[in-house]
Design a protein around this motif. Structure first.
Motif, PDB file in Angstrom:
ATOM      1  N   LEU A 104      -2.868  -3.245  -2.232  1.00 44.81           N
ATOM      2  CA  LEU A 104      -3.875  -2.540  -3.025  1.00 44.81           C
ATOM      3  C   LEU A 104      -4.171  -1.117  -2.547  1.00 44.81           C
ATOM      4  CD1 LEU A 104      -6.386  -5.418  -3.828  1.00 44.81           C
ATOM      5  CD2 LEU A 104      -4.895  -4.189  -5.415  1.00 44.81           C
ATOM      6  N   PRO A 105      -4.216  -0.840  -1.244  1.00 44.60           N
ATOM      7  CA  PRO A 105      -4.500   0.540  -0.826  1.00 44.60           C
ATOM      8  C   PRO A 105      -3.398   1.536  -1.169  1.00 44.60           C
ATOM      9  CG  PRO A 105      -4.962  -1.014   0.940  1.00 44.60           C
ATOM     10  CD  PRO A 105      -4.198  -1.750  -0.104  1.00 44.60           C
ATOM     11  N   LEU A 121       2.758  -6.559  -9.192  1.00 43.58           N
ATOM     12  CA  LEU A 121       2.075  -7.309  -8.137  1.00 43.58           C
ATOM     13  C   LEU A 121       0.722  -6.685  -7.809  1.00 43.58           C
ATOM     14  CD1 LEU A 121       4.852  -8.293  -5.560  1.00 43.58           C
ATOM     15  CD2 LEU A 121       3.309  -9.848  -6.768  1.00 43.58           C
ATOM     16  N   ARG A 122       0.656  -5.365  -7.845  1.00 45.62           N
ATOM     17  CA  ARG A 122      -0.612  -4.694  -7.561  1.00 45.62           C
ATOM     18  C   ARG A 122      -1.666  -5.081  -8.596  1.00 45.62           C
ATOM     19  NH1 ARG A 122       0.300   1.272  -6.209  1.00 45.62           N
ATOM     20  NH2 ARG A 122       0.894   1.336  -8.408  1.00 45.62           N
ATOM     21  N   ASP A 123      -1.251  -5.212  -9.862  1.00 46.34           N
ATOM     22  CA  ASP A 123      -2.187  -5.646 -10.904  1.00 46.34           C
ATOM     23  C   ASP A 123      -2.677  -7.066 -10.640  1.00 46.34           C
ATOM     24  OD1 ASP A 123      -1.969  -3.235 -12.187  1.00 46.34           O
ATOM     25  OD2 ASP A 123      -0.428  -3.905 -13.595  1.00 46.34           O
ATOM     26  N   VAL A 124      -1.751  -7.948 -10.229  1.00 45.51           N
ATOM     27  CA  VAL A 124      -2.148  -9.320  -9.919  1.00 45.51           C
ATOM     28  C   VAL A 124      -3.076  -9.338  -8.710  1.00 45.51           C
ATOM     29  CG1 VAL A 124      -1.323 -11.606  -9.223  1.00 45.51           C
ATOM     30  CG2 VAL A 124      -0.039 -10.289 -10.906  1.00 45.51           C
ATOM     31  N   CYS A 125      -2.822  -8.469  -7.754  1.00 45.85           N
ATOM     32  CA  CYS A 125      -3.664  -8.417  -6.559  1.00 45.85           C
ATOM     33  C   CYS A 125      -5.095  -8.013  -6.904  1.00 45.85           C
ATOM     34  CB  CYS A 125      -3.066  -7.442  -5.541  1.00 45.85           C
ATOM     35  SG  CYS A 125      -1.698  -8.145  -4.586  1.00 45.85           S
ATOM     36  N   ARG A 126      -5.246  -7.144  -7.889  1.00 44.84           N
ATOM     37  CA  ARG A 126      -6.600  -6.796  -8.324  1.00 44.84           C
ATOM     38  C   ARG A 126      -7.323  -8.035  -8.842  1.00 44.84           C
ATOM     39  NH1 ARG A 126      -3.762  -2.214 -10.719  1.00 44.84           N
ATOM     40  NH2 ARG A 126      -4.063  -0.365  -9.392  1.00 44.84           N
ATOM     41  N   PHE A 133       7.602  -7.034  -0.902  1.00 46.92           N
ATOM     42  CA  PHE A 133       6.649  -7.763  -0.076  1.00 46.92           C
ATOM     43  C   PHE A 133       5.452  -8.189  -0.911  1.00 46.92           C
ATOM     44  CE2 PHE A 133       8.135  -5.356   3.919  1.00 46.92           C
ATOM     45  CZ  PHE A 133       9.018  -6.371   4.230  1.00 46.92           C
ATOM     46  N   GLY A 134       4.987  -9.417  -0.669  1.00 52.72           N
ATOM     47  CA  GLY A 134       3.874  -9.975  -1.421  1.00 52.72           C
ATOM     48  C   GLY A 134       4.309 -10.903  -2.532  1.00 52.72           C
ATOM     49  N   THR A 135       5.618 -10.958  -2.804  1.00 58.10           N
ATOM     50  CA  THR A 135       6.121 -11.843  -3.861  1.00 58.10           C
ATOM     51  C   THR A 135       6.048 -13.294  -3.415  1.00 58.10           C
ATOM     52  OG1 THR A 135       7.670 -10.142  -4.613  1.00 58.10           O
ATOM     53  CG2 THR A 135       8.099 -12.420  -5.315  1.00 58.10           C
TER      54      THR A 135
END
Length: 451
Positions: free
Chosen positions: A78-79, A93-98, A332-334
């Motif tokens: 996110l950052p 992935l960033r959208d899902v992280c939100r 990363f994060g998947t």
């Protein structure tokens, strides 16, 4: 209708047909997904859409723990308002992280609902295969000292100042775990860095690079393979070290020569068995280790003893949930749902059905369906990791912002292989750029080095 209008109409009809197919498979398109979505582009791969009900053991997993592991990755994603990773999967992935940051699942059922709402599962494998390779890694705990003595005489080195990446300025950051590195001579000349044999013979002695000293060269070798360690000092303190750089020489597995010579059979070979042989044969073990010319340099992390080490994503890894993957292919994060039969405990393999998160890498971790499972710290974790070298099925969880139809339409679907063949396939390797995270020097460097 004129001829120009026919083509869009056919495309629209085809898209409606594809949408209907994915609806039947459980991958339902929302109204927002009716717009043009980015495609999933993964070379040399086979991708097949799946329904959640197709994943054996999906509903029985501990999704609450998996969600916490995914959320840890989100804290790194996110950052990154501006990222060097321009792949569509990262943005999705960033959208899902939100959504994950706003979600507060009260239990495993709600956590599972979060994954099912935000992702769709895709079975993934290398072209021509139906399974991928799983191995394990861990964080060794060994005895050491801040000062050299007759008992403690094996150094762990920090990164030397003359170890550089061509075209990249020197910085305090760890080097990339892939790519060319070398030794700067003068202002412009670059030559290969010294290899394991030269370093162990003392080429770096007197430069003040020693972080600490160990008792056993075999311990030092395996710490380089794993990429991190906890070193217990005589006064009770603990030094935490993690991968910082590599010397540019390729990682060479040293178990194969023993198999080729008939010293050990392929079935006998494991990290623990290899350690035992080298400790029982110190002179031969030294020469065997030197066949792996790669060498790893470390940095002192200051991580509290109770915390897990940091993976290549820059966050602490989670035992039993974090995996190292091919960074050149995956983001990363998947999340990945992995199905396998693994000998986690002594005895025959048992069902392993678990949602994992990609948080680490290593250059020996190569391919679309290749994962190294982090098992924790200490001897017990090391024994578990050393037993794992098995085939498994990979289902990648892809954000619904990604169009799986495009990916699936461009590659053939997997063809299952006979069960008796699955156990034979395989290769090995690995925290934040572990010993397996090394690269080949350029060919002209090797030629020059031999002269």
């Amino acid at each position: 209708m004129n001829e120009r209008a026919v083509i869009p109409a056919r495309c629209s009809a085809l898209r409606r047909l594809m949408a209907a197919m994915f609806y039947l498979l459980g991958a339902q398109f929302s109204a927002a997904e009716a717009r043009e979505l980015p495609a999933l582009k993964i070379p040399n791969s086979q991708i097949e859409p799946a329904a959640w009900t197709d994943l054996d053991g999906w509903t029985d997993d501990d999704h609450e723990t998996a969600f916490k592991t995914f959320l840890a990755s989100c804290k790194a994603i996110l950052p990154q308002s501006v990222s060097r990773d321009d792949r569509p999967l990262f943005a999705a992935l960033r959208d899902v992280c939100r959504n994950a940051a706003a979600a507060k699942p009260a239990d495993g059922e709600q956590a599972r609902a979060f994954f099912e709402k935000n992702f769709r599962p895709l079975r993934i494998a290398t072209l021509g295969e139906s399974t991928g390779l799983l191995t394990g890694y861990y964080e060794p705990i060994v005895e050491g000292s801040r000062t050299q003595s007759e008992e403690y005489n094996v150094p762990l080195y920090r990164r030397p100042s003359n170890l550089v990446v061509p075209g990249r300025p020197r910085s305090a950051e760890a080097f990339p775990n892939k790519g060319q590195v070398g030794r700067r001579v003068g202002r412009r000349k670059m030559v290969p860095y010294w290899d394991r044999g030269e370093i162990e013979d003392g080429i770096l002695t007197g430069r003040g690079l020693e972080i600490c000293w160990l008792k056993d060269p075999v311990d030092a070798f395996f710490i380089q393979i794993q990429g991190s360690a906890r070193v217990r000092l005589p006064d009770g303190g603990v030094v935490r070290v993690n991968y910082d750089a590599h010397n540019g020489w390729p990682y060479t597995p040293i178990g194969k020569p023993l198999i080729d010579r008939g010293v050990l059979t392929r079935d006998e070979m494991s990290m623990e068995r290899l350690r035992q042989w080298m400790q029982a044969n110190p002179a031969e073990g030294k020469e065997l280790r030197r066949q792996n010319r790669s060498y790893i340099f470390f940095r002192e992390t200051g991580i509290p003893e109770k915390d897990e080490p940091t993976g290549a994503q820059g966050i602490p890894v989670t035992a039993g949930r974090s995996i190292a993957v091919d960074r050149g292919i995956h983001v990363f994060g998947t999340p990945f749902f992995i199905s396998a039969e693994l000998p986690i405990e002594n005895g025959p393999p048992k069902k392993f059905r678990r949602l994992m998160v990609a948080q680490d890498t290593g250059s020996a971790i190569v391919g679309v369906a290749r994962a190294d499972i982090y098992f924790g710290a200490g001897n017990e974790a090391g024994q578990m990791a050393g037993r794992i070298r098995h085939q498994g099925r990979f289902a990648m969880l892809v954000p619904r912002e990604i169009d799986p139809a495009k990916a699936a339409a461009e590659v053939p679907l997997p063809k299952p292989r006979p069960a008796m063949q699955l156990a034979r396939a395989g290769s090995r390797g690995k925290l934040a750029g572990k010993e397996s995270s090394v690269s080949f020097p350029p060919r002209h460097w090797k030629k020059r080095h031999r002269r």
